[in-house]
Design a protein around this motif. Structure first.
Motif, short mmCIF file in Angstrom:
data_model
loop_
_atom_site.label_atom_id
_atom_site.label_comp_id
_atom_site.label_asym_id
_atom_site.label_seq_id
_atom_site.Cartn_x
_atom_site.Cartn_y
_atom_site.Cartn_z
N GLU A 168 -9.67 -6.25 4.98
CA GLU A 168 -10.60 -6.37 6.10
C GLU A 168 -10.85 -7.84 6.44
O GLU A 168 -10.90 -8.22 7.61
N ARG B 175 0.83 -1.21 0.00
CA ARG B 175 0.00 0.00 0.00
C ARG B 175 0.86 1.25 0.00
O ARG B 175 0.55 2.24 -0.66
N ASP C 103 -7.42 -5.28 -2.44
CA ASP C 103 -8.70 -4.62 -2.26
C ASP C 103 -8.96 -4.42 -0.76
O ASP C 103 -8.57 -5.24 0.06
N ASP C 104 -9.64 -3.33 -0.39
CA ASP C 104 -9.95 -3.07 1.02
C ASP C 104 -10.73 -4.21 1.65
O ASP C 104 -10.53 -4.53 2.82
#
Length: 118
Positions: free
Chosen positions: A98, A83, A93-94
């Motif tokens: 998560e 990142r 991807d977020d």
């Protein structure tokens, strides 16, 4: 001279099944049954036989969860490094990040539950 990995490999090829010291580990279901029987992260039952069977099983689960936590932590570390250094199209991807945090939390909760003496 090339050395093998520092961890035991339980994958058996088609050509060496006759030499396999643990034939039950030659199949997916055999491996799954061993895991469910309470083996630790190294593929072996908990070594301290002076403990009750239930405690040995709990410690095996804790060890597997701790190895899982280490793996997830390494993945999160790599995602964070990526990142900060990579372009957005090369980042996770977020939702994936998560999901890794949720996996880490779930493993940590299992460790916290099972590490306490009965």
């Amino acid at each position: 001279m090339t050395e093998g990995p520092p961890y035991p490999s339980y994958a058996a090829s088609v050509n060496d099944d006759d030499d396999n010291p643990a034939p039950e580990l030659s199949t997916f279901l055999g491996c799954l049954e061993r895991i469910r029987a309470g083996e630790g992260a190294d593929g072996q039952p908990w070594p301290d036989t002076s403990l009750p069977a239930g405690r040995r099983l709990a410690l095996s689960r804790v060890e597997r969860a701790a190895v899982g936590m280490l793996t997830v932590a390494e993945m999160l570390h790599a995602a964070d490094r990526c990142r900060s250094m990579a372009t957005p199209d090369r980042q996770l991807d977020d939702g994936v990040v998560e999901g890794l945090f949720f996996a880490f939390r779930g493993l940590a909760e299992l460790v916290c539950r099972d590490i306490r003496p009965e």
